[in-house]
Scaffold this motif. Structure first.
Motif, mmCIF file in Angstrom:
data_model
loop_
_atom_site.group_PDB
_atom_site.id
_atom_site.type_symbol
_atom_site.label_atom_id
_atom_site.label_comp_id
_atom_site.label_asym_id
_atom_site.label_seq_id
_atom_site.Cartn_x
_atom_site.Cartn_y
_atom_site.Cartn_z
ATOM 1 N N ASP A 178 0.795 -1.222 0.095
ATOM 2 C CA ASP A 178 0.069 -0.048 0.006
ATOM 3 C C ASP A 178 0.947 1.314 0.110
ATOM 4 O O ASP A 178 0.516 2.126 -0.683
ATOM 5 C CB ASP A 178 -0.891 0.037 1.019
ATOM 6 C CG ASP A 178 -1.892 -1.027 1.160
ATOM 7 O OD1 ASP A 178 -2.094 -1.629 0.065
ATOM 8 O OD2 ASP A 178 -2.636 -1.575 2.146
ATOM 9 N N ASN A 179 1.971 1.159 0.563
ATOM 10 C CA ASN A 179 2.777 2.508 0.932
ATOM 11 C C ASN A 179 3.729 2.309 -0.277
ATOM 12 O O ASN A 179 4.827 3.065 -0.103
ATOM 13 C CB ASN A 179 3.508 2.475 2.241
ATOM 14 C CG ASN A 179 4.251 1.415 2.722
ATOM 15 O OD1 ASN A 179 4.301 0.258 1.792
ATOM 16 N ND2 ASN A 179 4.964 1.321 3.528
ATOM 17 N N SER A 180 3.694 1.704 -1.342
ATOM 18 C CA SER A 180 4.768 1.803 -2.480
ATOM 19 C C SER A 180 4.549 2.095 -3.543
ATOM 20 O O SER A 180 3.215 2.186 -3.983
ATOM 21 C CB SER A 180 4.989 -0.056 -2.660
ATOM 22 O OG SER A 180 5.884 -0.078 -3.752
ATOM 23 N N GLU B 14 -0.924 12.573 4.495
ATOM 24 C CA GLU B 14 0.194 11.782 4.967
ATOM 25 C C GLU B 14 0.977 11.255 3.526
ATOM 26 O O GLU B 14 2.039 10.773 3.625
ATOM 27 C CB GLU B 14 -0.282 10.454 5.645
ATOM 28 C CG GLU B 14 -1.200 9.514 4.861
ATOM 29 C CD GLU B 14 -2.532 10.188 4.964
ATOM 30 O OE1 GLU B 14 -3.537 9.404 4.743
ATOM 31 O OE2 GLU B 14 -2.962 11.293 5.548
ATOM 32 N N THR B 15 0.457 11.542 2.488
ATOM 33 C CA THR B 15 1.303 10.952 1.181
ATOM 34 C C THR B 15 1.581 12.140 0.173
ATOM 35 O O THR B 15 2.062 11.718 -0.837
ATOM 36 C CB THR B 15 0.164 9.880 0.308
ATOM 37 O OG1 THR B 15 -0.913 10.738 0.076
ATOM 38 C CG2 THR B 15 0.099 8.889 1.084
ATOM 39 N N ARG C 170 5.167 11.740 -1.298
ATOM 40 C CA ARG C 170 5.398 10.875 -2.153
ATOM 41 C C ARG C 170 4.904 11.415 -3.559
ATOM 42 O O ARG C 170 5.400 11.190 -4.567
ATOM 43 C CB ARG C 170 4.737 9.367 -2.004
ATOM 44 C CG ARG C 170 5.271 8.802 -0.859
ATOM 45 C CD ARG C 170 4.362 7.744 -0.307
ATOM 46 N NE ARG C 170 3.783 6.734 -1.308
ATOM 47 C CZ ARG C 170 2.505 5.975 -0.976
ATOM 48 N NH1 ARG C 170 2.260 5.944 0.175
ATOM 49 N NH2 ARG C 170 2.194 5.206 -1.863
#
Length: 962
Positions: A811-813, A881-882, A885
Motif C-alpha cells: 500500500d505504501n509503495s 500523509e502521502t 510521495r
C-alpha cells in the motif's frame, strides 16, 4: 495518448556526440598511473640568516604522490577508529603499562625466543592423570589478632614471626582424593587468595600461601602429573614475584616521577631498599629448602633495588642450592624455573645458566639409580614414561642455553652429552632445543648417536621423530639426504605400534616431499597404507593422516604429477569417517584452486577431482549449515571454471551435463553451470563470427536447452528471473528466436510468484526494489526482441504489463508507477525510426514494421493506458500523509516527459508545467534538485532545435517552502 503521439524524434548519434566530454591531448612523459611510485631524496645546502648551513631533504614532486594517501592526509581511518575505540592507546600510559614497556625494551630476549607461555598449554594437556591427588591448605591463625593499638613495633614483629612458625609447624588441612580438575580448581583458588590477601595488605598471609604452594613441588606421589603441577604452582610464584616487585617500585616514586629505564640502585630511596631487604630476610628464614629456593627465585628481580651485582651474585648461589634437592625430577624442574626467571631478568648472564646445566649433567646418573627405580615400582610407572616427564624441563633449560649461543658452545655440550651413558633423553632434548640448522648440518652424527642409544629407556623412534622435525625446518648436506632417509625409515618401518609408527611417519613425509621425487613419496605412502590398514588402525590416526596429505599437496602442487603418484588415491580411501574425508577433500580443492594457473582437460586430473568434488557434494544434508554449503559450492565452482577442452565445445558441454547430474544439491553450482554454458554458446558465436553453420546452430540450441531445463530446479526466485533474462539474451544473440521467446515468457509468468519479502543474508527484506531493478533490465531487452508472427504486436510487453497490473503491491509503495514510467521510456524508444541499439543479425521491430502507422497506433494505445494509470495514482496521493510521495513521483514523471516528450506540443507542455507545480505545491520538493533541473532546461534551450525550452523555463516558477 498525446504522450507518444508527440514523442520526441531522437538522433542518438548526434546526442551521443553532444554529451561526450571534450578530449584534451595529454603528454604524460615518463609518468604512467600504473608505474611504481619512486621517491627521490635530494640533499641541498642552503644558508639561513646567520650564514650557517643546514641540510634539508625533499621528496619528489606531487606528480608522484599516491592519490589515496593524499586523500587521507597520511592517516588511516581504520587505525584512527581503533585508536578512538581503545582507551588504552589514547590514555596516558599507566605505571603498569610503562613498566611493561620498560621491561620489553630493556630485555635482551628477542621475538625469536619461544616464551614459556607458549609451552604452558601443551604441558597441561599432555601430562594428565586419573589418580586421586592431595593438597595441604593453610587454615590461618587467630594468634595476635587481639593486640591493643598501643602494641610496640617489636610485638608486631614477634607476632609475624610466630605466624610464619605456625605455618612451618603445620596448621594445615590436608584435602585427599581430589580429581585432577578439583586439584587445578584448588590451585586457582590459592592464586586468587594470594591476590586478595595482597590487595587487603595482608602481606604475611600472601607469603604463607606462596610458601605452602612451593612445598607442593616436593611431592611426587602422583609422578606423571608433576610437570602440570609445576606449571600451575609456578603461575602463583610468578604472580607473587610481580606483586612484590611492583610494590617496591611504587615506593621509589618521588614527586610522581617514576624511576627511569635500567635505573641504578643509587636512585632507590632508603625506604624501598629496607622493604626489599625485609622481603629477602623473611624468605631466608624459611626452614625448608624447596620453598626457600622457589620463593627467592620468584623475587630475584628485586635484587635490582639493592645493588648492580645482586642478580649475578644470587644466580650461582641459587644454582648451588639445587644440589641439595635429592629427587632428580624435582631438581630438574627447579633448574628449569631458575633458567626461566634468569632469562626474564638477566638474559645476559649465560654463565650461570650453563653452570646450571653442567650441574645437571653431573647428577644425570641419579635418574637410573635405585631410589628412583624403587619409587617407580611403587607407583607402577614404566621407565620410558618416567623419562618423558623430564622433557619439558630439559628442553627449556637447553633452549635458554642455546639461544644465540655460538656453535662452539653447542658442540661442547653435544660432546658432553655423548660421554654420558643412557643419554637418549638428553639427546632428544638437544634436538628439540638447538637450532634446526645446527642439527641438520650434523644429521649423520646425530644418527650415529641415536643408533648407540639404549632402546629400553627412551624409544629410538622418538629420537628419529625429533630429528625429522629439525630436518623439516632446515636442509641437511645434499650428499647425506638419501642415506638419512634410509637410516630413519629402517627404524620407522619396523615399529609394530601403529600410533608410534604414524607419529614418526607424519614427520618424515615432509622431509621426503622436500628433497625427493614422486617415486620416494609413493614408497612412503605405500608403507603408511601397509601399516595403518590392518585392524583399521587408521581410525585412530586421522589427524596424522590429514597432516600427511597436507604436506604432500604443499610440496607437490602440480596435480598431473600428484595424481600420477600411484598410492595417493588409495591413501585417500583410508579416510572412512565422512567429516574427516570432507575436510581432506576441501584441502585438496583449495590447493588446486590456489596453484592451478592454467585450465586443464587432463582426464586423470578431471576424474580424480570429480570424485573428490562428488564426495564433498554428497556430504550435504538437511543439517548442513549455509556457510558450509557456500564454501563447498565455491570450491566446486573453482574447479568447474578451471576445466577447458579448448575448441572441443561438445566435450565441454558433455562435461557440464555430467557435472549437473553430480552436483544437483548445491544451487550455486547449478547457477555456475548455467553461466558456463551461456558463456560456451557465446564463445561459439565468437568463433563463427555470428554466422552459424547447421552444426553450430544445433549446438547453441543444445546449450540453450540445457539452461532452460536447469533453471526451474533453482529455489531462489530472483536467481531464476535473472537467469531466464540472461539466457534469453544469449539465445537472442545466437539467433535462436523461438527459444529466446520461451525464456522471456517463462520470466513473465514467474513475476506473479515473487513474494513480498525475501531472505538476504539471513534477514527478511522487502522484494520491491529487486523486482523494480529486474523489470527495468527486462524492458531494456524487450526493445530489441522482434514480435512473434503469430502472437500479435508487442505480445511480450503486453503480457508483462498485465502481470504488473495484477501483482499485489504494498500500500505504501510507488514502485508500480515507477515501473509504468519506465515503460514509457521503452515505448518512446520503440516509436523511433531506428532503435538505439540492436542485436547483430537479428531484425528488431524497427526493421520489421518500418515505422508502420498501425504499429505506432498500438504503441499509442499502450501509452494511453500507462499515462492514465500514472495520473490516477498521483490523484490518490493527494492526502496529507502521502503528499511527499506525490511530490517525488510528479517530479519523476516530469523528468520522463522532459527526456522523451516533444514539448513543442501545447498539451504536453501544459502537462509538464502542471507536474512541476504539483511537485512544489505542498513544499516537499527538494529546492536544490528543482534549481538544478531548471538550470538544465535553460542549458538545453541553447542547443539546436531546442529553443522552445526557453519558453518552458519561463513557465516553471521556483517556489520557496515558506
Amino acid at each position: 495518448s498525446y504522450f507518444l503521439r508527440h514523442a520526441r524524434s531522437r538522433n542518438y548519434g548526434s546526442e551521443s556526440e553532444v554529451c561526450k566530454l571534450e578530449s584534451v591531448p595529454l603528454d604524460f612523459g615518463d609518468y604512467h598511473p600504473l608505474k611504481p611510485i619512486t621517491v627521490t631524496e635530494s640533499k641541498t645546502k642552503k644558508m639561513n640568516r646567520k650564514g650557517s648551513t643546514s641540510s634539508t631533504s625533499s621528496s619528489s614532486s606531487s606528480s608522484l604522490m599516491d592519490p589515496l594517501s593524499s586523500v587521507l592526509d597520511g592517516t588511516d581511518p581504520l587505525s584512527l577508529f581503533a585508536a578512538a575505540a581503545d582507551p588504552v592507546t589514547t590514555a596516558p600510559p599507566t605505571d603498569g603499562a610503562r613498566r611493561k614497556r620498560d621491561k620489553d625494551e630493556s630485555s635482551a630476549v628477542g621475538s625469536d625466543f619461544e616464551p614459556w607461555s607458549s609451552k604452558r598449554g601443551e604441558i597441561l594437556a599432555r601430562y594428565t592423570t586419573t589418580e586421586k591427588l592431595s593438597i595441604n591448605l593453610y587454615m590461618g591463625s587467630e594468634k595476635g589478632k587481639a593486640t591493643t593499638t598501643g602494641s610496640a613495633v617489636s610485638e608486631k614483629v614477634r607476632t609475624r614471626l610466630e605466624e610464619l612458625d605456625d605455618l612451618e609447624e603445620g596448621s594445615q588441612k590436608e584435602l585427599l582424593n581430589l580429581t585432577q580438575q578439583d586439584y587445578m580448581n584448588r590451585i586457582e583458588e590459592l592464586n586468587q587468595s594470594l591476590k586478595d590477601a595482597w590487595s587487603s595488605d595482608q602481606k604475611v598471609k600472601a607469603l604463607k600461601i606462596v610458601i605452602q604452594c612451593s612445598k607442593l613441588l616436593s611431592d611426587t606421589t602422583v609422578i606423571q602429573f608433576y610437570p602440570s603441577k609445576f606449571v600451575l604452582i609456578t603461575d602463583i610464584l610468578d604472580t607473587f614475584g610481580k606483586l612484590v616487585y611492583e610494590r617496591i617500585l611504587s615506593m621509589c616514586v618521588d614527586n610522581r616521577v617514576s624511576l627511569p629505564d635500567n635505573f641504578p640502585p643509587e636512585s632507590v630511596n632508603d625506604t624501598a631498599k629496607e622493604t626489599c631487604l625485609n622481603w629477602f630476610f623473611k624468605i631466608a628464614s624459611i626452614r625448608e629448602l624447596i620453598p626457600r629456593f622457589y620463593v627467592e627465585a620468584a623475587i630475584l628481580k628485586c635484587n635490582k633495588f639493592l645493588s648492580k651485582t645482586g642478580i649475578s651474585e644470587c644466580l650461582p648461589r641459587l644454582t648451588s642450592m639445587i644440589r641439595g634437592i635429592g629427587d632428580p625430577l624435582v631438581a630438574v624442574y627447579a633448574r628449569a624455573y631458575l633458567c626461566r626467571v634468569g632469562m626474564e631478568v638477566a638474559p645476559q648472564l649465560k654463565e650461570s645458566l650453563n653452570k646450571n646445566f653442567f650441574d645437571f649433567l653431573l647428577t644425570f646418573k641419579q635418574i637410573h639409580g635405585d631410589t628412583v627405580q624403587n619409587q617407580l615400582v611403587v607407583q607402577c610407572v614404566e621407565i620410558p614414561l618416567y623419562l618423558t616427564l623430564y622433557s619439558p624441563a630439559i628442553d627449556w633449560i637447553l633452549q635458554c642455553i642455546a639461544y644465540h649461543a655460538p656453535d662452539v658452545l653447542l658442540t661442547e655440550m653435544m660432546e658432553r652429552c655423548k660421554k654420558l651413558g643412557n643419554n637418549a633423553l638428553l639427546l632428544n632434548s638437544v634436538m628439540s632445543a638447538f637450532r634446526a640448522e645446527f642439527i641438520a648440518a650434523r644429521s649423520m652424527d646425530f644418527i650415529g648417536m641415536i643408533k648407540e642409544c639404549d632402546e629400553s629407556g627412551f624409544p629410538k623412534h622418538l629420537l628419529f621423530r625429533s630429528l625429522g622435525l629439525n630436518l623439516a625446518l632446515a636442509d641437511p648436506p645434499e650428499n647425506d639426504r638419501l642415506q638419512i632417509l634410509n637410516e630413519a625409515w629402517k627404524v620407522i618401518t619396523k615399529l609394530k605400534n601403529p600410533q608410534d609408527y604414524i607419529n614418526c611417519a607424519e614427520v618424515w613425509v615432509e622431509y621426503t616431499c622436500r628433497h625427493f621425487t614422486k617415486r620416494e613419496v609413493n614408497t612412503v605412502l605405500a608403507d603408511v597404507i601397509k601399516h595403518m590398514t590392518p585392524d583399521r588402525a587408521f581410525e585412530d590416526a586421522y589427524p596424522q593422516l590429514q597432516s600427511i596429505i597436507q604436506k604432500v599437496i604443499t610440496y607437490i602442487y602440480d596435480f598431473a604429477l600428484l595424481f600420477s603418484v600411484e598410492k595417493f588415491l588409495p591413501f585417500l580411501d583410508m579416510f572412512q569417517k565422512e567429516s574427516v574425508r570432507v575436510e581432506v577433500c576441501k584441502c585438496i580443492m583449495e590447493s588446486f584452486i590456489k596453484h592451478q594457473q592454467e585450465s586443464t582437460k587432463d582426464p586423470v586430473i578431471l576424474n580424480a577431482l570429480l570424485h573428490i568434488c562428488k564426495t564433498m557434494h554428497d556430504s550435504v544434508n538437511a543439517l548442513t549449515l549455509e556457510d558450509e554449503k557456500r564454501m563447498l559450492a565455491a570450491l566446486i565452482n573453482g574447479f568447474i571454471k578451471m576445466v577447458s577442452f579448448g575448441r572441443d565445445f561438445e566435450q565441454q558441454l558433455s562435461f557440464y551435463v555430467e557435472a549437473r547430474s553430480m552436483f544437483c544439491n548445491l544451487e550455486p553450482v547449478l547457477v555456475q553451470l548455467i553461466h558456463s554454458v551461456n558463456q560456451l554458446a557465446m564463445e561459439t558465436r565468437r568463433v563463427m563470427k555470428g554466422n552459424h553453420s547447421r552444426k553450430t546452430a544445433a549446438f547453441v540450441r543444445a546449450c540453450v536447452a540445457f539452461c532452460f531445463i536447469t533453471i526451474p530446479s533453482l529455489s531462489s526466485i530472483f536467481t531464476r528471473l535473472n537467469l531466464y533474462l540472461h539466457s534469453g539474451q544469449v539465445a537472442l544473440a545466437n539467433q535462436c528466436l523461438s527459444q529466446a521467446d520461451a525464456f522471456f515468457k517463462a520470466a513473465v509468468s514467474l513475476v506473479p510468484e515473487v513474494p513480498k519479502m525475501i531472505s538476504i543474508d539471513g534477514k527478511m527484506r522487502p522484494s520491491d526494489a529487486f523486482l523494480l531493478e529486474f523489470l527495468c533490465n527486462f524492458f531494456s531487452t524487450l526493445l530489441v526482441v522482434p514480435d512473434h508472427p503469430e502472437q500479435g504486436v508487442l505480445f511480450l510487453v503486453r503480457g508483462l504489463l498485465n502481470v504488473i497490473q495484477d501483482y499485489t503491491w504494498e500500500d505504501n509503495s510507488d514502485d508500480k508507477v515507477r515501473i509504468y514510467t519506465n515503460v514509457l521510456h521503452l515505448l518512446s524508444a520503440m516509436t523511433q525510426e531506428t532503435f538505439i541499439y540492436h542485436v547483430d543479425k537479428v531484425d528488431s521491430n524497427d526493421t520489421l514494421y518500418g515505422g508502420d502507422s498501425k504499429f505506432l497506433a498500438e504503441i499509442n494505445k499502450l501509452s494511453e493506458t500507462v499515462v492514465s494509470q500514472i495520473l490516477d495514482h498521483l490523484k490518490t496521493l493527494g492526502k496529507e500523509e502521502t503528499l511527499k510521495r506525490q511530490s517525488q513521483l510528479a517530479l519523476y514523471f516530469f523528468n520522463t516527459i522532459l527526456a522523451h516528450g516533444d514539448l513543442r506540443n501545447n498539451r504536453l507542455n501544459q502537462l509538464s508545467v502542471n507536474l512541476w507545480n504539483l511537485a512544489q505545491k505542498h513544499g516537499f520538493a527538494d529546492t536544490k534538485t528543482m534549481v538544478k533541473t531548471l538550470e538544465y532546461i535553460k542549458r538545453r534551450s541553447k542547443q539546436p532545435e531546442m529553443s522552445h525550452f526557453t519558453d518552458l523555463a519561463l513557465r516553471l516558477p521556483l517556489q520557496s517552502r515558506t
